[in-house]
Design a protein around this motif. Structure first.
Motif, PDB file in Angstrom:
ATOM      1  N   GLU A  42      59.936  34.241 -17.037  1.00 14.63           N
ATOM      2  CA  GLU A  42      60.668  33.510 -18.061  1.00 14.63           C
ATOM      3  C   GLU A  42      62.037  34.136 -18.392  1.00 14.63           C
ATOM      4  OE1 GLU A  42      60.149  30.569 -18.705  1.00 14.63           O
ATOM      5  OE2 GLU A  42      61.766  30.456 -20.152  1.00 14.63           O
ATOM      6  N   PRO A  43      62.141  35.481 -18.575  1.00 15.53           N
ATOM      7  CA  PRO A  43      63.472  36.047 -18.846  1.00 15.53           C
ATOM      8  C   PRO A  43      64.467  35.751 -17.722  1.00 15.53           C
ATOM      9  CG  PRO A  43      61.759  37.680 -19.238  1.00 15.53           C
ATOM     10  CD  PRO A  43      61.098  36.516 -18.595  1.00 15.53           C
ATOM     11  N   PHE A  44      63.959  35.748 -16.492  1.00 14.68           N
ATOM     12  CA  PHE A  44      64.795  35.450 -15.324  1.00 14.68           C
ATOM     13  C   PHE A  44      65.312  34.012 -15.382  1.00 14.68           C
ATOM     14  CE2 PHE A  44      64.782  33.666 -10.968  1.00 14.68           C
ATOM     15  CZ  PHE A  44      65.756  34.456 -10.390  1.00 14.68           C
ATOM     16  N   PHE A  45      64.411  33.066 -15.662  1.00 19.04           N
ATOM     17  CA  PHE A  45      64.840  31.664 -15.717  1.00 19.04           C
ATOM     18  C   PHE A  45      65.706  31.389 -16.942  1.00 19.04           C
ATOM     19  CE2 PHE A  45      60.957  30.878 -13.005  1.00 19.04           C
ATOM     20  CZ  PHE A  45      61.687  30.620 -11.864  1.00 19.04           C
ATOM     21  N   GLU A  46      65.486  32.176 -18.021  1.00 14.75           N
ATOM     22  CA  GLU A  46      66.296  31.999 -19.227  1.00 14.75           C
ATOM     23  C   GLU A  46      67.768  32.284 -18.920  1.00 14.75           C
ATOM     24  OE1 GLU A  46      65.720  30.734 -22.119  1.00 14.75           O
ATOM     25  OE2 GLU A  46      67.749  31.192 -22.795  1.00 14.75           O
ATOM     26  N   SER A  47      68.032  33.385 -18.206  1.00 13.93           N
ATOM     27  CA  SER A  47      69.437  33.679 -17.897  1.00 13.93           C
ATOM     28  C   SER A  47      69.984  32.689 -16.871  1.00 13.93           C
ATOM     29  CB  SER A  47      69.605  35.123 -17.415  1.00 13.93           C
ATOM     30  OG  SER A  47      68.944  35.325 -16.198  1.00 13.93           O
ATOM     31  N   GLN A  93      69.082  42.626 -20.712  1.00 12.31           N
ATOM     32  CA  GLN A  93      69.987  41.610 -21.235  1.00 12.31           C
ATOM     33  C   GLN A  93      71.012  41.164 -20.195  1.00 12.31           C
ATOM     34  OE1 GLN A  93      69.350  40.245 -24.250  1.00 12.31           O
ATOM     35  NE2 GLN A  93      67.598  41.615 -23.993  1.00 12.31           N
ATOM     36  N   TYR A  94      71.207  41.975 -19.160  1.00 19.32           N
ATOM     37  CA  TYR A  94      72.157  41.645 -18.091  1.00 19.32           C
ATOM     38  C   TYR A  94      71.746  40.324 -17.435  1.00 19.32           C
ATOM     39  CZ  TYR A  94      74.431  42.171 -13.491  1.00 19.32           C
ATOM     40  OH  TYR A  94      75.143  41.983 -12.338  1.00 19.32           O
ATOM     41  N   PHE A  95      72.728  39.453 -17.210  1.00 20.37           N
ATOM     42  CA  PHE A  95      72.437  38.165 -16.589  1.00 20.37           C
ATOM     43  C   PHE A  95      71.697  38.316 -15.265  1.00 20.37           C
ATOM     44  CE2 PHE A  95      75.364  36.329 -19.595  1.00 20.37           C
ATOM     45  CZ  PHE A  95      74.916  35.028 -19.733  1.00 20.37           C
ATOM     46  N   GLY A  96      72.096  39.313 -14.489  1.00 22.33           N
ATOM     47  CA  GLY A  96      71.437  39.549 -13.212  1.00 22.33           C
ATOM     48  C   GLY A  96      72.086  38.780 -12.081  1.00 22.33           C
ATOM     49  N   PRO A  97      71.920  39.300 -10.848  1.00 22.69           N
ATOM     50  CA  PRO A  97      72.585  38.690  -9.690  1.00 22.69           C
ATOM     51  C   PRO A  97      72.241  37.222  -9.476  1.00 22.69           C
ATOM     52  CG  PRO A  97      71.421  40.712  -9.067  1.00 22.69           C
ATOM     53  CD  PRO A  97      71.192  40.527 -10.516  1.00 22.69           C
ATOM     54  N   ALA A  98      70.982  36.832  -9.660  1.00 25.78           N
ATOM     55  CA  ALA A  98      70.601  35.449  -9.342  1.00 25.78           C
ATOM     56  C   ALA A  98      71.334  34.444 -10.226  1.00 25.78           C
ATOM     57  CB  ALA A  98      69.089  35.274  -9.492  1.00 25.78           C
ATOM     58  N   ALA A  99      71.453  34.763 -11.524  1.00 28.54           N
ATOM     59  CA  ALA A  99      72.156  33.848 -12.428  1.00 28.54           C
ATOM     60  C   ALA A  99      73.626  33.751 -12.027  1.00 28.54           C
ATOM     61  CB  ALA A  99      72.025  34.331 -13.871  1.00 28.54           C
ATOM     62  N   ILE A 100      74.233  34.876 -11.629  1.00 27.32           N
ATOM     63  CA  ILE A 100      75.650  34.857 -11.256  1.00 27.32           C
ATOM     64  C   ILE A 100      75.841  34.089  -9.946  1.00 27.32           C
ATOM     65  CG2 ILE A 100      77.671  36.291 -10.761  1.00 27.32           C
ATOM     66  CD1 ILE A 100      76.357  38.465 -12.538  1.00 27.32           C
ATOM     67  N   VAL A 101      74.896  34.261  -9.019  1.00 24.40           N
ATOM     68  CA  VAL A 101      74.961  33.522  -7.751  1.00 24.40           C
ATOM     69  C   VAL A 101      74.927  32.017  -8.024  1.00 24.40           C
ATOM     70  CG1 VAL A 101      73.486  32.855  -5.805  1.00 24.40           C
ATOM     71  CG2 VAL A 101      74.115  35.238  -6.122  1.00 24.40           C
ATOM     72  N   ASN A 102      74.051  31.596  -8.928  1.00 25.23           N
ATOM     73  CA  ASN A 102      73.934  30.161  -9.213  1.00 25.23           C
ATOM     74  C   ASN A 102      75.104  29.637 -10.032  1.00 25.23           C
ATOM     75  OD1 ASN A 102      71.251  28.976  -8.125  1.00 25.23           O
ATOM     76  ND2 ASN A 102      70.785  31.061  -8.786  1.00 25.23           N
ATOM     77  N   ALA A 103      75.720  30.532 -10.831  1.00 27.31           N
ATOM     78  CA  ALA A 103      76.957  30.144 -11.505  1.00 27.31           C
ATOM     79  C   ALA A 103      78.059  29.972 -10.459  1.00 27.31           C
ATOM     80  CB  ALA A 103      77.357  31.189 -12.533  1.00 27.31           C
ATOM     81  N   HIS A 104      78.117  30.883  -9.489  1.00 25.22           N
ATOM     82  CA  HIS A 104      79.097  30.830  -8.401  1.00 25.22           C
ATOM     83  C   HIS A 104      79.006  29.489  -7.670  1.00 25.22           C
ATOM     84  CE1 HIS A 104      80.515  31.517  -4.262  1.00 25.22           C
ATOM     85  NE2 HIS A 104      81.244  32.509  -4.717  1.00 25.22           N
ATOM     86  N   ARG A 105      77.773  29.035  -7.474  1.00 21.58           N
ATOM     87  CA  ARG A 105      77.562  27.785  -6.730  1.00 21.58           C
ATOM     88  C   ARG A 105      78.278  26.611  -7.422  1.00 21.58           C
ATOM     89  NH1 ARG A 105      77.242  23.322  -6.397  1.00 21.58           N
ATOM     90  NH2 ARG A 105      75.902  21.915  -5.236  1.00 21.58           N
ATOM     91  N   PHE A 106      78.364  26.631  -8.756  1.00 21.68           N
ATOM     92  CA  PHE A 106      79.034  25.529  -9.462  1.00 21.68           C
ATOM     93  C   PHE A 106      80.484  25.845  -9.811  1.00 21.68           C
ATOM     94  CE2 PHE A 106      74.577  24.435 -10.045  1.00 21.68           C
ATOM     95  CZ  PHE A 106      74.608  23.114  -9.669  1.00 21.68           C
ATOM     96  N   ILE A 107      80.775  27.137 -10.070  1.00 23.36           N
ATOM     97  CA  ILE A 107      82.150  27.513 -10.417  1.00 23.36           C
ATOM     98  C   ILE A 107      83.100  27.119  -9.280  1.00 23.36           C
ATOM     99  CG2 ILE A 107      83.683  29.525 -10.713  1.00 23.36           C
ATOM    100  CD1 ILE A 107      81.342  30.820 -12.314  1.00 23.36           C
ATOM    101  N   GLN A 133      85.200  26.686 -16.258  1.00 24.74           N
ATOM    102  CA  GLN A 133      85.739  27.531 -17.320  1.00 24.74           C
ATOM    103  C   GLN A 133      84.653  27.964 -18.298  1.00 24.74           C
ATOM    104  OE1 GLN A 133      89.074  28.217 -16.802  1.00 24.74           O
ATOM    105  NE2 GLN A 133      88.362  29.902 -18.089  1.00 24.74           N
ATOM    106  N   VAL A 134      83.754  27.047 -18.622  1.00 24.46           N
ATOM    107  CA  VAL A 134      82.649  27.373 -19.536  1.00 24.46           C
ATOM    108  C   VAL A 134      81.786  28.482 -18.933  1.00 24.46           C
ATOM    109  CG1 VAL A 134      80.611  26.438 -20.695  1.00 24.46           C
ATOM    110  CG2 VAL A 134      82.648  25.029 -20.447  1.00 24.46           C
ATOM    111  N   ARG A 135      81.483  28.339 -17.647  1.00 20.90           N
ATOM    112  CA  ARG A 135      80.625  29.339 -16.992  1.00 20.90           C
ATOM    113  C   ARG A 135      81.338  30.677 -16.876  1.00 20.90           C
ATOM    114  NH1 ARG A 135      79.844  24.930 -13.651  1.00 20.90           N
ATOM    115  NH2 ARG A 135      77.973  23.771 -14.184  1.00 20.90           N
ATOM    116  N   LEU A 136      82.650  30.639 -16.606  1.00 21.74           N
ATOM    117  CA  LEU A 136      83.400  31.896 -16.531  1.00 21.74           C
ATOM    118  C   LEU A 136      83.399  32.593 -17.892  1.00 21.74           C
ATOM    119  CD1 LEU A 136      86.447  30.930 -14.274  1.00 21.74           C
ATOM    120  CD2 LEU A 136      84.433  32.254 -13.638  1.00 21.74           C
ATOM    121  N   ASP A 137      83.518  31.801 -18.972  1.00 19.89           N
ATOM    122  CA  ASP A 137      83.462  32.382 -20.316  1.00 19.89           C
ATOM    123  C   ASP A 137      82.101  33.014 -20.579  1.00 19.89           C
ATOM    124  OD1 ASP A 137      86.015  31.809 -20.972  1.00 19.89           O
ATOM    125  OD2 ASP A 137      85.584  30.044 -22.200  1.00 19.89           O
ATOM    126  N   ILE A 138      81.051  32.320 -20.156  1.00 20.20           N
ATOM    127  CA  ILE A 138      79.699  32.837 -20.388  1.00 20.20           C
ATOM    128  C   ILE A 138      79.516  34.170 -19.643  1.00 20.20           C
ATOM    129  CG2 ILE A 138      77.260  32.414 -19.884  1.00 20.20           C
ATOM    130  CD1 ILE A 138      77.882  29.405 -20.297  1.00 20.20           C
TER     131      ILE A 138
END
Lengths: 258, 146
Positions: free
Chosen positions: A131-136, A188-202, A211-216
């Motif tokens: 759950e913490p993984f999917f939350e981020s 609390q760190y977002f972790g690589p997987a969340a950043i990878v999936n943000a990258h996919r949309f950024i 821009q919203v994701r970059l701010d987050i």
């Protein structure tokens, strides 16, 4: 007379053993970190001897244990073909998918250590609370955000698609995030997987919320916590260049645009 | 459990200055400058001229007589100490799990860094090898009073 009977019995036992054991098979020892919350106060290591073929996977060995030796052994697996991301675990100290790790690629002459992935709360045996993984993952808004009604296909050039191709491969198995030493001590760190999936949309030019994701991710617990240890790139069963993706997001945050 | 998203498309609340970002940029920028400064420092002190044998009180006094070396050493001091203490802060964040220990370690790093920077800067810019009113036998050989 009695001697002959014993020998005959031994012979038949050997024959049935031979029938069960396919040619080329051998016995390998798996040492599994067990934890049954109802019984154990602390996780404990338990070893199992399993007859396997060199081309068997760790998942096959785990199945044999569960089906033939100890039904209480608990682990996740769904597709068993390296695409659902259910069976990430720490095998001989490295995060891998049990369904993609062949016995022959490890050293079968030595015991093989299998334990749950680190950094996420251990629930039972090889199962952790994801759950913490999917939350981020949810926090980085992993869905296409485009204005205008979708009346026709949103076309994209081959080059624009290529830009984020690598990060579309993620199966959310958590092998990368749970291999990250920063994540181990700072949940609390977002972790690589969340950043990878943000990258996919950024870096998707059809998306309008980069821009919203970059701010987050430009947060105390965002991309700047990455220490470029490369554990994530090494752990990824899909071969995603995770550290490179994180670095690209860092550059995008500095530029202020993808 | 159902997945809930609180106002998924809303912009996050504006934050104060993002120190993590500037810390990250500082580490890279100062790292590049430090490579140049440190190798320059090592070359001048250990290799150029008579090499390592030349280093003594007089050598340091001679360097700090020039504003160039004063500013060179000041830049080296500031950049390296802040770079080092920021790295220590990162390690504390990585390894100290208790919030109180974490805060106190970071405070200790901050105080010692500020102290060292102030002391070092004071020495670099107020260094006088031949202070007036000092007993002649305490002064180095090149001072006029001796």
């Amino acid at each position: 007379m009695s001697t002959i009977t014993v020998e005959a019995a031994q012979g038949s036992a050997l024959e049935s053993e031979m029938e069960e054991a396919p040619p080329g098979s051998f016995v390998v020892t798996l040492i599994i970190r067990r934890f049954i919350p109802e019984l154990d106060e602390e996780p404990r290591w338990q070893d199992f001897d399993v007859r396997v073929l060199p081309t068997d996977r760790i998942l096959d060995a785990l199945h044999k244990i569960k089906w033939e030796q100890d039904g209480s052994l608990t682990f996740r697996r769904s597709c068993a073909h390296g695409i659902c991301g259910s069976d990430a675990m720490r095998i001989n100290g490295r995060n891998r998918l049990a369904c993609k790790t062949l016995i022959k690629d490890l050293d079968p002459s030595q015991p093989i250590y299998v334990e749950a992935i680190k950094g996420l709360p251990l629930e039972k045996d090889l199962i952790v609370d994801m759950e913490p993984f999917f939350e981020s993952y949810r926090q980085i808004q992993p869905f296409l955000q485009a204005s205008g009604s979708p009346v026709r296909e949103r076309t994209q050039t081959v080059a624009a698609r290529e830009r984020f191709d690598d990060t579309t491969k993620c199966i959310l198995c958590a092998a990368c995030t749970s291999s990250c030493p920063v994540f181990w001590t700072d949940g609390q760190y977002f972790g690589p997987a969340a950043i990878v999936n943000a990258h996919r949309f950024i870096f998707d030019d059809r998306d309008e919320a980069a821009q919203v994701r970059l701010d987050i991710l430009n947060d105390k617990e965002g991309v700047w916590r990455c220490r470029t240890t490369f554990n994530c790139s090494e752990a990824c069963p899909r071969g995603i260049e995770v550290t490179k993706a994180i670095a690209e997001v860092k550059q995008a945050v500095l530029r202020g645009r993808p | 459990m159902t997945a809930t998203l609180d106002a998924p498309r809303s912009k996050p609340a504006p934050r104060r200055t993002n120190w993590e970002k500037w810390g990250w940029i500082y580490m890279r920028a100062s790292g590049v400058v430090l490579v140049v400064l440190i190798f320059g420092h090592l070359f001048v002190n250990l290799y150029a001229g008579e090499g390592v044998k030349a280093i003594d009180f007089g050598f340091v006094a001679g360097k700090w007589a020039s504003p160039f070396w004063q500013w060179y050493d000041a830049a080296l001091l500031w950049l390296a100490l802040i770079h080092g203490s920021n790295g220590m802060r990162t390690i504390v964040n990585d390894y100290s799990t208790g919030p109180r220990l974490n805060t106190w370690l970071k405070r200790a790093i901050f105080v010692s860094t500020v102290l060292l920077i102030l002391l070092g800067t004071l020495v670099i810019f107020t260094f006088d090898p031949c202070p007036t009113g000092t007993a002649a036998d305490l002064l180095p050989s090149f001072c006029a009073a001796r």
